[in-house]
Scaffold this active site. Sequence first.
Site, PDB file in Angstrom:
ATOM      1  N   LYS A  31       0.775  -1.126  -0.013  1.00  0.00           N
ATOM      2  CA  LYS A  31      -0.012   0.081   0.098  1.00  0.00           C
ATOM      3  C   LYS A  31       0.804   1.187  -0.063  1.00  0.00           C
ATOM      4  O   LYS A  31       0.739   2.108  -0.736  1.00  0.00           O
ATOM      5  CB  LYS A  31      -0.884  -0.089   1.275  1.00  0.00           C
ATOM      6  CG  LYS A  31      -1.789   1.247   1.748  1.00  0.00           C
ATOM      7  CD  LYS A  31      -2.579   0.651   2.878  1.00  0.00           C
ATOM      8  CE  LYS A  31      -1.684   0.302   3.993  1.00  0.00           C
ATOM      9  NZ  LYS A  31      -1.342   1.438   4.673  1.00  0.00           N
ATOM     10  N   ARG A 106      -9.260   3.555   9.286  1.00  0.00           N
ATOM     11  CA  ARG A 106      -9.010   2.059   9.514  1.00  0.00           C
ATOM     12  C   ARG A 106     -10.278   1.424  10.229  1.00  0.00           C
ATOM     13  O   ARG A 106      -9.961   0.333  10.567  1.00  0.00           O
ATOM     14  CB  ARG A 106      -7.761   2.075  10.341  1.00  0.00           C
ATOM     15  CG  ARG A 106      -6.826   1.528   9.328  1.00  0.00           C
ATOM     16  CD  ARG A 106      -5.341   1.644  10.291  1.00  0.00           C
ATOM     17  NE  ARG A 106      -4.484   0.771  10.011  1.00  0.00           N
ATOM     18  CZ  ARG A 106      -3.257   1.240   9.331  1.00  0.00           C
ATOM     19  NH1 ARG A 106      -3.015   2.260   8.948  1.00  0.00           N
ATOM     20  NH2 ARG A 106      -2.120  -0.001   9.084  1.00  0.00           N
ATOM     21  N   ARG A 145      10.925  -6.589   4.572  1.00  0.00           N
ATOM     22  CA  ARG A 145      11.149  -5.379   5.145  1.00  0.00           C
ATOM     23  C   ARG A 145      11.489  -5.178   6.456  1.00  0.00           C
ATOM     24  O   ARG A 145      12.329  -4.124   6.629  1.00  0.00           O
ATOM     25  CB  ARG A 145       9.515  -4.597   5.020  1.00  0.00           C
ATOM     26  CG  ARG A 145       9.398  -3.188   5.317  1.00  0.00           C
ATOM     27  CD  ARG A 145       8.274  -2.614   5.024  1.00  0.00           C
ATOM     28  NE  ARG A 145       7.234  -2.813   6.164  1.00  0.00           N
ATOM     29  CZ  ARG A 145       5.982  -2.410   5.994  1.00  0.00           C
ATOM     30  NH1 ARG A 145       5.566  -1.757   5.171  1.00  0.00           N
ATOM     31  NH2 ARG A 145       5.333  -2.639   7.184  1.00  0.00           N
ATOM     32  N   ARG A 151      12.024  -1.836  10.830  1.00  0.00           N
ATOM     33  CA  ARG A 151      10.733  -1.179  11.587  1.00  0.00           C
ATOM     34  C   ARG A 151      10.490  -2.139  12.890  1.00  0.00           C
ATOM     35  O   ARG A 151      10.422  -3.278  12.696  1.00  0.00           O
ATOM     36  CB  ARG A 151       9.599  -1.264  10.662  1.00  0.00           C
ATOM     37  CG  ARG A 151       9.280  -0.012   9.906  1.00  0.00           C
ATOM     38  CD  ARG A 151       8.358   0.031   8.963  1.00  0.00           C
ATOM     39  NE  ARG A 151       6.986  -0.494   9.720  1.00  0.00           N
ATOM     40  CZ  ARG A 151       5.924  -0.157   9.167  1.00  0.00           C
ATOM     41  NH1 ARG A 151       5.717   0.650   7.903  1.00  0.00           N
ATOM     42  NH2 ARG A 151       4.582  -0.323   9.475  1.00  0.00           N
ATOM     43  N   ARG A 162      -1.079  -7.595  13.682  1.00  0.00           N
ATOM     44  CA  ARG A 162      -1.255  -6.483  12.754  1.00  0.00           C
ATOM     45  C   ARG A 162      -2.282  -6.839  11.852  1.00  0.00           C
ATOM     46  O   ARG A 162      -3.329  -6.311  11.401  1.00  0.00           O
ATOM     47  CB  ARG A 162      -0.201  -5.694  12.144  1.00  0.00           C
ATOM     48  CG  ARG A 162       0.138  -4.406  12.995  1.00  0.00           C
ATOM     49  CD  ARG A 162       1.223  -3.923  12.543  1.00  0.00           C
ATOM     50  NE  ARG A 162       1.763  -3.423  11.169  1.00  0.00           N
ATOM     51  CZ  ARG A 162       3.026  -3.868  10.707  1.00  0.00           C
ATOM     52  NH1 ARG A 162       3.930  -4.649  11.436  1.00  0.00           N
ATOM     53  NH2 ARG A 162       3.255  -3.673   9.534  1.00  0.00           N
TER      54      ARG A 162
END
Length: 217
Positions: A31, A106, A145, A151, A162
């Site tokens: 996204k 969201r 990632r 992260r 998540r």
Amino acid sequence: MTESIGLDTAQDRNVARGARLLIVGPPGSGKGTQAVFVAERFGIPDVSTGDIFRHHITTETPLGLQVKAIVSAGDYVPDELTNAIVTERLSQPDARNGFLLDGYPRTLEQVGYLDGLLGERSQPLEAVIRLVAEQDEIVSRLAKRAHEQGRADDTEEAIRHRQQVYLRETAPLIEVYRERGLLIEVDGLGEVEEIADRVREALAARGIGELDELAAS
Ligand code: ADP
């Protein structure tokens, strides 16, 4: 073509077009990457609530300190705080005639809030881009990632959490936008450029495209 409409820069052309868009997809659907492409193409700001929160966390603002633990755990920041940062961001001059909301709304409560906000501005959304991607593909992308960007919310446990939160809280939004006839569903698997082309074609099919293209057609 630029001369024929009397505008000077790509920014002017696109601001004149004023696309008001939203992009949704599960964590790891790509996204954020697609949002950057779309925003650039239309000359509109990419309003990513995740980026805004991460910026506050990194620079240790009061808001950052308040939301740090929530974001690291992969939970949603309370709606009042999230709605407030979006209101502030959309009040900036660069978002006057268009924006791409990325990661917001969201929750159904956020949808209601956004409706009110855009209603006041008489600026309804034009389309909601949904990136569709399989869970397995997503987990492997996120693991990659995590490795590349480090992260804090990309540990395997946080990723799974998540995804669960997304399914529970955010999947229902998709139905709301589908009922409103705003939903554009795009296959999120494949090369980044390929997916960007799909998004572009899907938007163009709804008459949402660059002014240059519209003028040329
Ligand atoms: P991803 O799509 O990979 O989960 P984002 O950058 O969109 O990443 O969001 C990262 C985190 O920021 C979320 O897990 C959540 O903690 C917080 N966040 C972002 N947007 C919202 C929102 N609209 N409402 C509540 N929390 C949010």
